[in-house]
Design an enzyme around this catalytic site. Structure first.
Site, short mmCIF file in Angstrom:
data_model
loop_
_atom_site.label_atom_id
_atom_site.label_comp_id
_atom_site.label_asym_id
_atom_site.label_seq_id
_atom_site.Cartn_x
_atom_site.Cartn_y
_atom_site.Cartn_z
N GLY A 1 -43.67 96.34 66.94
CA GLY A 1 -44.45 97.58 67.00
C GLY A 1 -44.11 98.40 68.22
N ALA B 1 -51.60 94.93 68.17
CA ALA B 1 -52.60 94.74 67.10
C ALA B 1 -53.03 96.12 66.64
CB ALA B 1 -53.80 93.96 67.62
N GLY C 1 -50.30 94.06 61.16
CA GLY C 1 -49.47 94.32 59.99
C GLY C 1 -49.23 95.78 59.70
N GLU D 1 -45.21 87.43 62.26
CA GLU D 1 -46.07 87.45 63.46
C GLU D 1 -47.07 86.31 63.41
OE1 GLU D 1 -46.01 92.22 64.53
OE2 GLU D 1 -47.52 91.47 63.16
C1 5RP Z 1 -46.81 95.02 63.19
C2 5RP Z 1 -48.07 94.85 63.94
C3 5RP Z 1 -48.23 95.64 65.19
O1 5RP Z 1 -48.48 94.77 66.23
C4 5RP Z 1 -49.38 96.58 65.04
O2 5RP Z 1 -49.14 97.36 63.89
C5 5RP Z 1 -49.53 97.49 66.26
O3 5RP Z 1 -48.46 98.37 66.33
P1 5RP Z 1 -48.33 99.49 67.43
O4 5RP Z 1 -48.14 98.79 68.72
O5 5RP Z 1 -47.10 100.28 67.00
O6 5RP Z 1 -49.57 100.32 67.40
O7 5RP Z 1 -48.96 94.11 63.58
O8 5RP Z 1 -46.84 94.32 61.99
#
Ligand code: 5RP
Length: 225
Positions: free
Chosen positions: A30, A87, A99, A107
């Site tokens: 992410g 997250a 996700g 993960e």
């Molecule tokens: C990917 C995830 C990421 O950790 C979650 O979507 C947070 O992403 P970001 O840091 O871009 O806000 O679970 O599957």
């Protein structure tokens, strides 16, 4: 850079201070993790830290390797000392939805095989109750239409995730169905129910998994153990 990105970078930098020489480190996926990997790459090159990363997606592996961080797959390591991941939402009991990037299957596999798990988030991710962020569910493509209908019949407002006009596929070549639930009153019951549905490979409820959360605020990172 947006204010939210500044907070993501702040927690990414704070998280790498917990990484010690010799560690095997799970690397989440992410945009927040991307900042963390940038900071880790800097430590690896400046301090000659000897660490091994266990990436949870192709994009994380490519990014880590491009910065000189060596990686191995989970099957090639004996243990993982610490996994650092982002997250999508974290509630008051430190239960999470993950996700949003479609990487929650790997993960979760990496998380349950880690001695310690740390989540890094900007403050907008902290909520009273989970659910306003759609809950991702990774599903086997075969029979996914029927599975979708079963989820719809339960009132879970499923939506197939797309990428442009294509159906989104995960690194494991599966589909993602996002459940637009608005509010999840009983995360444990829902997790159990989804665990038992044939065709669902993994859902994005991460319960009782995290040891440390770093939250990015305007006035600095807050570390919660
Ligand atoms: C990917 C995830 C990421 O950790 C979650 O979507 C947070 O992403 P970001 O840091 O871009 O806000 O679970 O599957």
């Amino acid at each position: 850079m947006t204010h939210q990105d500044e907070l993501k970078q702040l927690v990414g930098k704070a998280a790498v201070q917990f990484i010690e020489d010799g560690m095997t480190v799970g690397l989440g996926t992410g945009s927040t993790v991307k900042f963390m990997i940038d900071a880790l790459g800097e430590r690896v090159s400046k301090e000659h830290l000897s660490i091994v990363g266990v990436p949870t997606s192709d994009r994380t592996r490519e990014h880590a390797n491009s910065l000189g961080i060596p990686t191995k797959s989970l099957d090639q390591v004996d243990h993982i000392d610490l996994t650092i991941d982002g997250a999508d939402q974290i509630d008051r009991n430190y239960q999470g939805i993950k996700g949003g990037g479609g990487a929650h299957l790997l993960e979760k596999v990496v998380a349950i095989n880690s001695e310690q798990n740390m989540w890094i988030v900007d403050e907008s991710k902290m909520v009273d109750k989970l659910g306003s962020f759609p809950l991702p569910v990774e599903v086997v493509p075969y029979g996914s239409r029927q599975l979708f209908e079963r989820l719809a019949a339960k009132g879970y407002n499923p939506v197939f995730r797309t990428n442009g006009d294509q159906r989104f596929t995960t690194d494991s070549k599966n589909y993602v169905i996002d459940l637009h639930l608005e509010q999840i009153d009983h995360p444990r019951d829902l997790a159990l129910e989804l665990d038992q549905m044939t065709g669902i490979i993994e859902h994005g409820l991460f319960l009782d998994l995290v040891n440390t959360v770093i939250v990015g605020h305007e006035n600095g990172p807050e570390v919660i153990h």
